[in-house]
Write a protein that holds these residues in place. Structure first.
Motif, mmCIF file in Angstrom:
data_model
loop_
_atom_site.group_PDB
_atom_site.id
_atom_site.type_symbol
_atom_site.label_atom_id
_atom_site.label_comp_id
_atom_site.label_asym_id
_atom_site.label_seq_id
_atom_site.Cartn_x
_atom_site.Cartn_y
_atom_site.Cartn_z
ATOM 1 N N HIS A 115 0.810 -1.221 0.000
ATOM 2 C CA HIS A 115 0.000 0.000 0.000
ATOM 3 C C HIS A 115 0.850 1.282 0.000
ATOM 4 O O HIS A 115 0.554 2.237 -0.730
ATOM 5 C CB HIS A 115 -0.921 -0.031 1.232
ATOM 6 N N HIS A 119 1.293 4.500 -2.486
ATOM 7 C CA HIS A 119 1.237 5.947 -2.208
ATOM 8 C C HIS A 119 2.422 6.664 -2.858
ATOM 9 O O HIS A 119 2.269 7.741 -3.434
ATOM 10 C CB HIS A 119 1.259 6.187 -0.697
ATOM 11 N N ASP A 305 -6.346 7.426 -0.297
ATOM 12 C CA ASP A 305 -6.304 6.063 -0.828
ATOM 13 C C ASP A 305 -7.038 5.978 -2.165
ATOM 14 O O ASP A 305 -8.165 6.459 -2.300
ATOM 15 C CB ASP A 305 -6.926 5.082 0.171
HETATM 16 ZN ZN LIG Z 1 -3.174 4.908 2.514
#
Ligand SMILES: [Zn+2]
Lengths: 336, 231
Positions: A115, A119, A305
């Motif tokens: 994750h 980013h 996100d």
């Molecule tokens: Zn995040």
């Protein structure tokens, strides 16, 4: 046959069900996000079980919407990249298992990705990366300085020892009775106030790139508490401004130092807190004086996100030959 | 007609492939292991053994709960994504109903059960009528003792079954006496082949909105609703 590389990204690590399709690692064909934030507001934070339930409700709808918007067919898709961690395990499981089902049904390569790497790679959707680089990652769960000497190589040179910056924002917001999520409210309030209240800066030991925000958070709570006991009132906007100034000063100073020591060409801002206007402005200011270093700050939609960032790191992982088999699992504590 | 059935709602993990009315492959384990890691490879292996490609499937059937929240979500997510992306119908069957099918030769009613902790069970009441399994009482979350008291009032004998039965057997026996019958251990694992059969004629679900039947609200949701009522 088209020679374009088309990656579908799937992201369900927290409270956004997101699917995106990215061409050749840099061009967003679609970036679809179904946010659950309204549902979690009443609880004052993300409730993992409820997040998982919403992901099941949304997942095929969001995939369908993404395919429609991108006008892409399964036969065009080179690989499916999905967030395997870190995040909420029950939430991650929905994306991982949906990705496996799609990959199996259409015999498409599957790639589990990180994750936070996602980013960082959100920046590649804005501008081509130049190595070596430093990325400042600030989100609800993370505060890290990551050094990259080439694509797909991540070295964490500093990280938080207690609260993440975003966590501190949320807790301070709660103390000031601001609604959830607190970050944007503090940011807004900070602009209305003046940083006149003395709060600590946590530099830790000399030379360290690590962070610590729990002391600052306690200082804010104590300041409010002491004023209350003395029957004085504190201007919340001033307190927000003072808190934000402390956070930003530490983040920017450590980033600047890392940039010089590691002699990098580029600095990337990444993570949900990258949406913070105060932080963006402070970084802009700091790097104006060193124009030879390229500062990249993604637009707000790529800071929070999303799945375009997952497809972007998926693109590089695919090129590097990374593949996952169907034993791929949610890994809530995955290391970068 | 090729039907893929998936059950990950409890410790028992089951996959079955039904082809033209016969079970051509069935895979069952009863292990406390991670369904998320094991179920997709199991589906792949079973379909490869049976020489069936995903695109040849005509229907997906899934056990929709009750059971472990996480477990049932894994099966439901895979089932709905597969059915949607292959553009074939999806049917959801109660996980308790699948288990009840193991009591089909019993002359009375069937109470399949899963443990729900603190003396509680997930259960329902089922019965066969002219060879068809029917729901007599809907699936619920109830204290085993309350359920036994309720069933004691009925005329029929009741067959209890499920891998969690040993946890609750003595309470049920004490309350219901001879009226309660207990199935043999070999019938405790829900059979994915039964799941596939039950799903064939079951009407298709709206795939996008299809979700597990959790029976219970999420804890935070239940508390929140309670507070709203107090206001
Ligand atoms: Zn995040």
């Amino acid at each position: 046959m088209s020679t374009d590389q088309i990656i579908m990204g799937i992201e369900t690590s927290c409270d956004e069900t997101a699917v995106a399709i990215v061409k050749n690692g840099t061009e967003i064909l679609t970036n679809t996000v179904a946010s659950q934030i309204e549902s979690h507001k009443r609880f004052g934070g993300v409730v993992p079980e409820i997040a998982s339930r919403h992901h099941v409700e949304q997942i095929t709808l969001v995939i369908e919407e993404a395919l429609k918007q991108a006008q892409v067919d399964y036969s065009d898709i080179t690989a499916i990249a999905v967030t395997e961690g870190p995040g909420l395990v029950g939430a991650l499981l929905i994306g991982v298992n949906a990705a496996k089902a799609l990959a199996f049904a259409h015999n498409i390569p599957l790639i589990g990705v990180h994750h936070i790497a996602g980013h960082i790679y959100a920046n590649r959707l804005v501008k081509e990366l130049q190595f070596p680089l430093i990325s400042l990652v600030v989100s609800g769960g993370h505060t890290e300085l990551v050094y990259m000497k080439e694509h797909g190589s991540f070295e964490v040179i500093g990280e938080t020892r207690d609260d993440a910056a975003g966590e501190a924002y949320d807790k301070v917001a709660r103390t000031l009775n601001l609604p959830y999520p607190g970050g944007p409210h503090i940011d807004r309030l900070a602009h209305e106030g003046k940083p006149v209240i003395k709060l600590p800066r946590s530099w830790l030991e000399e030379g360290s790139y690590d962070f610590s925000f729990s002391g600052l958070k306690s200082a804010v709570i104590n300041t409010l508490h002491n004023a209350e006991q003395r029957g004085e009132s504190i201007e919340p906007a001033d307190l927000a401004a003072s808190f934000q100034e402390s956070v930003i000063e530490v983040l920017v100073t450590k980033t600047l130092r890392a940039v010089k020591e590691y002699n990098v060409k580029q600095v990337l801002l990444a993570g949900g807190v990258a949406a913070n206007k105060g932080l963006r402005a402070a970084l802009d200011d700091a790097f104006k004086e060193i124009p030879e270093i390229d500062l990249v700050i993604p637009p707000l939609s790529l800071c929070t996100d999303n799945a375009a960032m997952i497809a972007a790191i998926g693109s590089v992982a695919y090129e590097k030959g990374k593949r996952s088999d169907y034993t791929l699992n949610a890994n809530p504590g995955l290391e970068i | 007609m090729k039907v893929l059935a998936i059950d990950t709602s409890n410790y028992v993990m089951g996959i079955a492939l039904l082809e033209d009315g016969k079970v051509s492959g069935e895979y069952i384990t009863n292990l406390q292991k991670n369904h998320s890691v094991r179920v997709m490879p199991a589906i792949q292996d079973l379909m490869r053994e049976c020489n069936v490609k995903p695109a040849e499937l005509d229907k997906v059937v899934v056990a929709k709960g009750p059971g472990s929240y996480t477990g049932v979500r894994i099966g439901v997510t895979i089932a709905k994504t597969l059915a949607w992306t292959l553009n074939i119908p999806l049917s959801g069957i109660s996980s308790l109903e699948v288990l009840a099918a193991n009591g089909k030769h019993f002359n009375g009613l069937i109470s399949p059960l899963f443990d729900a902790r603190r003396g509680q069970i997930y259960t329902g009441l089922y019965g066969y009528n002219e060879g068809l399994l029917q729901t007599v009482k809907d699936d619920r979350n109830v204290l085993a003792s309350d359920w036994a008291e309720e069933l004691k009032q009925r005329e029929e004998e009741i067959l209890f079954l499920g891998t969690d039965l040993p946890i609750h057997e003595s309470v049920i026996k004490e309350i219901m006496g001879e009226k309660a019958k207990f199935a043999p251990y070999t019938s405790f694992n829900p059979r994915p082949g039964e799941l596939a059969f039950l799903g064939i004629h079951k009407e298709a679900e709206d795939i996008h909105t299809f979700v597990p039947n959790y029976i219970r609200l999420a804890e935070a949701e239940a508390k929140w609703r309670e507070q709203q009522n107090l206001k």
